[in-house]
Write a protein that holds these residues in place. Sequence first.
Motif, PDB file in Angstrom:
ATOM      1  N   VAL A 153      -6.929  19.710  -2.780  1.00 38.30           N
ATOM      2  CA  VAL A 153      -5.798  18.891  -3.229  1.00 38.30           C
ATOM      3  C   VAL A 153      -5.509  17.800  -2.205  1.00 38.30           C
ATOM      4  N   ASP A 154      -5.536  16.567  -2.676  1.00 43.33           N
ATOM      5  CA  ASP A 154      -5.271  15.401  -1.837  1.00 43.33           C
ATOM      6  C   ASP A 154      -3.842  14.919  -2.107  1.00 43.33           C
ATOM      7  N   ALA A 155      -2.954  15.175  -1.136  1.00 45.39           N
ATOM      8  CA  ALA A 155      -1.558  14.728  -1.257  1.00 45.39           C
ATOM      9  C   ALA A 155      -1.231  13.803  -0.092  1.00 45.39           C
ATOM     10  N   ALA A 156      -2.175  12.898   0.204  1.00 43.74           N
ATOM     11  CA  ALA A 156      -2.117  12.097   1.431  1.00 43.74           C
ATOM     12  C   ALA A 156      -0.733  11.489   1.663  1.00 43.74           C
ATOM     13  N   TRP A 157      -0.210  10.832   0.642  1.00 47.08           N
ATOM     14  CA  TRP A 157       1.111  10.191   0.801  1.00 47.08           C
ATOM     15  C   TRP A 157       2.248  11.118   0.383  1.00 47.08           C
ATOM     16  N   PHE A 165      -2.385  16.387   3.679  1.00 48.62           N
ATOM     17  CA  PHE A 165      -1.439  15.271   3.581  1.00 48.62           C
ATOM     18  C   PHE A 165      -1.421  14.539   4.925  1.00 48.62           C
ATOM     19  N   ASN A 166      -0.885  13.324   4.903  1.00 50.91           N
ATOM     20  CA  ASN A 166      -0.943  12.460   6.077  1.00 50.91           C
ATOM     21  C   ASN A 166       0.424  12.270   6.731  1.00 50.91           C
ATOM     22  N   PRO A 167       0.713  13.010   7.797  1.00 51.19           N
ATOM     23  CA  PRO A 167       1.914  12.653   8.572  1.00 51.19           C
ATOM     24  C   PRO A 167       1.846  11.195   9.052  1.00 51.19           C
ATOM     25  N   HIS A 168       0.637  10.628   9.100  1.00 49.35           N
ATOM     26  CA  HIS A 168       0.529   9.219   9.524  1.00 49.35           C
ATOM     27  C   HIS A 168       0.880   8.250   8.401  1.00 49.35           C
ATOM     28  N   LYS A 169       1.221   8.757   7.241  1.00 52.09           N
ATOM     29  CA  LYS A 169       1.704   7.843   6.205  1.00 52.09           C
ATOM     30  C   LYS A 169       3.230   7.843   6.164  1.00 52.09           C
ATOM     31  N   TRP A 170       3.800   9.011   5.953  1.00 53.78           N
ATOM     32  CA  TRP A 170       5.228   9.031   5.610  1.00 53.78           C
ATOM     33  C   TRP A 170       5.996  10.075   6.406  1.00 53.78           C
ATOM     34  N   ALA A 214      -8.415   8.870  -8.827  1.00 52.12           N
ATOM     35  CA  ALA A 214      -8.581   9.438  -7.484  1.00 52.12           C
ATOM     36  C   ALA A 214      -8.884   8.349  -6.458  1.00 52.12           C
ATOM     37  N   HIS A 215      -8.536   8.607  -5.220  1.00 52.23           N
ATOM     38  CA  HIS A 215      -8.729   7.657  -4.124  1.00 52.23           C
ATOM     39  C   HIS A 215     -10.213   7.417  -3.835  1.00 52.23           C
ATOM     40  N   SER A 216     -10.516   6.248  -3.311  1.00 54.05           N
ATOM     41  CA  SER A 216     -11.915   5.885  -3.031  1.00 54.05           C
ATOM     42  C   SER A 216     -12.569   6.806  -2.001  1.00 54.05           C
ATOM     43  N   THR A 240      -1.123   9.774  -6.683  1.00 55.90           N
ATOM     44  CA  THR A 240      -2.286   8.884  -6.646  1.00 55.90           C
ATOM     45  C   THR A 240      -1.922   7.557  -5.983  1.00 55.90           C
ATOM     46  N   THR A 241      -2.944   6.887  -5.462  1.00 57.47           N
ATOM     47  CA  THR A 241      -2.715   5.682  -4.677  1.00 57.47           C
ATOM     48  C   THR A 241      -2.205   4.532  -5.548  1.00 57.47           C
ATOM     49  N   SER A 242      -2.721   4.430  -6.770  1.00 54.63           N
ATOM     50  CA  SER A 242      -2.253   3.341  -7.623  1.00 54.63           C
ATOM     51  C   SER A 242      -0.800   3.517  -8.038  1.00 54.63           C
ATOM     52  N   ASP A 245      -8.648  13.511  11.692  1.00 54.27           N
ATOM     53  CA  ASP A 245      -8.235  12.140  11.975  1.00 54.27           C
ATOM     54  C   ASP A 245      -7.651  11.464  10.733  1.00 54.27           C
ATOM     55  N   THR A 246      -8.327  11.573   9.601  1.00 55.12           N
ATOM     56  CA  THR A 246      -7.856  10.888   8.393  1.00 55.12           C
ATOM     57  C   THR A 246      -8.038  11.778   7.162  1.00 55.12           C
ATOM     58  N   ALA A 247      -7.399  11.367   6.075  1.00 58.19           N
ATOM     59  CA  ALA A 247      -7.561  12.073   4.806  1.00 58.19           C
ATOM     60  C   ALA A 247      -9.010  11.976   4.345  1.00 58.19           C
ATOM     61  N   SER A 248      -9.629  10.823   4.578  1.00 54.43           N
ATOM     62  CA  SER A 248     -11.025  10.646   4.153  1.00 54.43           C
ATOM     63  C   SER A 248     -11.917  11.696   4.809  1.00 54.43           C
ATOM     64  N   THR A 249     -11.728  11.906   6.101  1.00 53.32           N
ATOM     65  CA  THR A 249     -12.520  12.900   6.823  1.00 53.32           C
ATOM     66  C   THR A 249     -12.209  14.300   6.319  1.00 53.32           C
ATOM     67  N   TYR A 272       0.855  -1.212   0.000  1.00 53.08           N
ATOM     68  CA  TYR A 272       0.000   0.000   0.000  1.00 53.08           C
ATOM     69  C   TYR A 272       0.882   1.250   0.000  1.00 53.08           C
ATOM     70  N   PHE A 273       0.539   2.191   0.919  1.00 56.23           N
ATOM     71  CA  PHE A 273       1.470   3.231   1.299  1.00 56.23           C
ATOM     72  C   PHE A 273       1.871   2.908   2.733  1.00 56.23           C
ATOM     73  N   PRO A 274       3.014   3.405   3.179  1.00 63.28           N
ATOM     74  CA  PRO A 274       3.381   3.107   4.563  1.00 63.28           C
ATOM     75  C   PRO A 274       2.421   3.791   5.530  1.00 63.28           C
TER      76      PRO A 274
HETATM   77  C1  PLP Z   1      -4.226   6.830   1.767  1.00 61.71           C
HETATM   78  C2  PLP Z   1      -4.917   7.809   0.921  1.00 61.71           C
HETATM   79  C3  PLP Z   1      -6.131   8.366   1.333  1.00 61.71           C
HETATM   80  C4  PLP Z   1      -6.894   7.895   2.547  1.00 61.71           C
HETATM   81  O1  PLP Z   1      -6.219   8.120   3.725  1.00 61.71           O
HETATM   82  P1  PLP Z   1      -6.928   7.953   5.152  1.00 61.71           P
HETATM   83  O2  PLP Z   1      -6.147   8.884   5.999  1.00 61.71           O
HETATM   84  O3  PLP Z   1      -6.759   6.527   5.521  1.00 61.71           O
HETATM   85  O4  PLP Z   1      -8.349   8.330   5.017  1.00 61.71           O
HETATM   86  C5  PLP Z   1      -6.690   9.356   0.549  1.00 61.71           C
HETATM   87  N1  PLP Z   1      -6.085   9.767  -0.567  1.00 61.71           N
HETATM   88  C6  PLP Z   1      -4.937   9.247  -1.001  1.00 61.71           C
HETATM   89  C7  PLP Z   1      -4.312   9.744  -2.272  1.00 61.71           C
HETATM   90  C8  PLP Z   1      -4.310   8.230  -0.270  1.00 61.71           C
HETATM   91  O5  PLP Z   1      -3.166   7.702  -0.709  1.00 61.71           O
END
Ligand code: PLP
Length: 459
Positions: A247-251, A276-281, A165-167, A222-224, A122-126, A63-65
């Motif tokens: 803009v979604d730059a989660a990872w 973006f997600n500090p909880h990813k990387w 785009a992410h789900s 993107t996630t893929s 809490d999360t990128a989804s939220t 996945y992503f870390p």
């Molecule tokens: C992981 C990811 C998300 C979802 O992250 P959550 O914090 O688990 O909701 C959304 N968008 C992208 C591009 C991701 O890689």
Amino acid sequence: MADFLETLEERRVVPDVRPGDIRAALPVSPPERAEPFDRIFADFKETIVPGMTHWQHPGWFAYFPANSSPPSILGEMLTATLAAQCMSWQTSPAATELEQVVMEWMRQMLGLPKTFTGVIQDTASTATLVALLCARERITAHSCGERGAFRKDLPTLRVYASDQAHSSIPKGVKLAGYGLENLRLIESDTRFAMRADVLDAAIREDLKEGRRPACVVATVGTTSSGAIDPVPDIARLCREHGLWFHVDAAWAGSAAICPEHRSLLLGVDQADSFLFNPHKWLLTNFDCTAYFVKDIETLLHTFTTSPEYLRTAVDDEVVNYRDWQIQLGRRFRALKLWFVIRSYGVDGLREMIRRHVALANEFAEWLRGEAGFELLAPVSLALVCFRYRPDGMDPDSEDVNKLNEKLLAEVNASGEVHLTHTKLCGKYCIRMCVGQLYTERRHVERAWELLKASARELI
Ligand SMILES: *Cc1c(COP(=O)(O)O)cnc(C)c1O
């Protein structure tokens, strides 16, 4: 906890269990009497830990870390010890003010303009759902929030994102009342980035048909495949037509702390919101999403409720983060982030990103030099998308897909490493993403050895 981290490498990354195994090993009813902690802890070690998928394992390439680090763990323990509800300034002044400080640090670390204010979700989804709700409220002058989203006098609102785009975007679109039919997935190009010309045409078509374009979600990483949408072009279209631009730059967003990767965020200064997600990387254990937003007035108008029992004497002078999010209650997440940034320094965090990016690029080099292996997308930061296709096999055949599915299963069955897959243009594709604190070159080498050996065996 320290022992676990030290011996993690000896464990299987993914446990060898069948659905139901763990549940069957546990009592069906709760204990009537208190149990000694020794026994609880022994069960934890014997039943729970061996049934876990070890995301912190150095052989984690899936996945992503969701990486973590000792300072983050200590911060989380202290958060649990303080166990405060940080919904308002009054309910924990230090939690609110530390979050303001740490999010301002984050803004500087990423080089975002001062017009952005950060808040932890809490999360990128939220965070994406928050952006979609703000977009809906701004475009309807808050009439959805006040009079309902399902009204005949409202034009149909449209949301745009790429077909990569992410789900969480379709999920947010469903939940925010737009309706999935009103999410237009814009075709991506050969590098899997959104086609701005197709977006332009889609917006114009919707306007002509009397529908109201409300929001574009672009993805940076993107996630893929880690593709990067053309943010500056999309920003221009959003400005032209008055759309909310998220803009979604989660990872990938974490990489922007390195000057050499800063160009990832080109045009993000034009966005309305960014996450973006500090909880990813960024070595901060789940959950911790950094959400940056400009139009705070719309955010507050969308989320504020002010029941009597939550009023405090200082409400006019302070930030009450309960009004910046969906839920009321709030964890003290800024603490672990503060511990992480101070323990590593921004430079230490940059070093980690650079190490991962270098390892992924080295892996891609090995792959390019090996007959039968091919890249299916440009290498993006620390993500490599590839497959095995021996000489003579038709690139579009289902057999190549099946072969790679088997190859991935073989490699993962070793328990030494874990990789996952995606599909790009119908092609089954193995993803190798480097991103763990404890991953060294030898772990990447081991993954490569296993891939080559399993590929040879399958042929
Ligand atoms: C992981 C990811 C998300 C979802 O992250 P959550 O914090 O688990 O909701 C959304 N968008 C992208 C591009 C991701 O890689």
